[in-house]
Design an enzyme around this catalytic site. Sequence first.
Site, PDB file in Angstrom:
ATOM      1  CG  HIS A 105       4.012  -0.403   2.865  1.00 52.07           C
ATOM      2  ND1 HIS A 105       3.227  -1.310   3.331  1.00 52.07           N
ATOM      3  CD2 HIS A 105       3.725  -0.336   1.058  1.00 52.07           C
ATOM      4  CE1 HIS A 105       2.401  -1.568   2.004  1.00 52.07           C
ATOM      5  NE2 HIS A 105       2.921  -1.009   1.253  1.00 52.07           N
ATOM      6  CG  HIS A 107       4.486   3.061  -2.054  1.00 54.10           C
ATOM      7  ND1 HIS A 107       4.736   2.231  -3.078  1.00 54.10           N
ATOM      8  CD2 HIS A 107       3.211   2.328  -1.127  1.00 54.10           C
ATOM      9  CE1 HIS A 107       4.041   0.932  -2.853  1.00 54.10           C
ATOM     10  NE2 HIS A 107       3.701   1.062  -1.843  1.00 54.10           N
TER      11      HIS A 107
END
Length: 121
Positions: A105, A107
Amino acid sequence: MTTYDDNNIFARILRGEIPHESIYENDYVLAFKDIAPLAPVHILVIPKGKYISVVDFGMKASTEESIAFWRAVPEIAAAQNLGEDGFRIIANTGFHGGQEVPHFHVHILGGECLGSILHRD
Ligand code: 5GP
């Protein structure tokens, strides 16, 4: 960790087992609000494929997945009106990188001045 954990939180979000506040979605990418935001805008962008980290994604993702992901990041930032003032992207990786969820992922953080350097706890 070398084997993808099918029960990690983001895998469960992708399966619809845990609610999320969706920001963006296409065939390859999902983006949603971080549950514990560290800035006025704090979004997590994840590939739908099973990749543990940026290393795993960078080494194994298809060209389509890779292009879709890295195009989505600036598109999401622009849609959140972060284009002019700027933003920060972070991909915590592994133990020393402080990665808590073992599904790759990025951010996206913005909406205020984030300073010049990350803090260490
Ligand atoms: P990491 O430390 O792995 O880079 O970041 C994981 C992020 O996932 C953290 O910022 C944390 O707040 C967020 N997070 C953990 N569980 C959930 C959840 O169930 N829903 C959402 N939206 N974010 C989560």
